[in-house]
Write a protein that holds these residues in place. Sequence first.
Motif: not given
Length: 169
Positions: A104-125, A127-131
């Motif tokens: 449950a904690l990991v899932l909550e962290a994933l949801v929060e990280i997804d929301a953070v990444l969604d706020g970035f420009k596609p190139a930033v997102r 680059a991060f995901l590729l890394a």
Amino acid sequence: MSAANLSLQQEVRTLYQDHHGWLSAWLRYKLGNAFDAADLAQDVFMRLLTRQEPVAAREPKAFLSTIARRLVVDHWRRRELEQAWQETLSSLPESEVPSPESRALVLEALVEIDAVLDGFKPAVRTAFLLAQLEGLTCPRIAEQLGVSLATVERYIAKALRACYAVRFE
């Protein structure tokens, strides 16, 4: 309680009385599930109650459906993350499956990280995901995105800082 707060509560009460049934039906149609529709309809009105400024919606149904659409998108994104997490867990040997609390904690962290990444420009997102997910090096990411190495490093650092901030707020 301030006069503005009382006014907001009255405004939300009126919206609820006049449009809750319609909104619940609209969400039920969109989601195909009465239980999720009821939860999201309630979330719409909870969001309104936590506002600092008056609602003053000239077109109440359009206003409510805009909020509800955003919540539906969040709902589906969370479902996709939950499904991906469940698939990952199902591929683990029984001895390595985390406890229900950890899951449950990991899932909550994933949801929060997804929301953070969604706020970035596609190139930033990207680059991060590729890394992080593909394990590509910064030079390879720079080549793939057609940007400088310094730009990729800046993108990844920005996303990492934001993700770390989620866990330490």
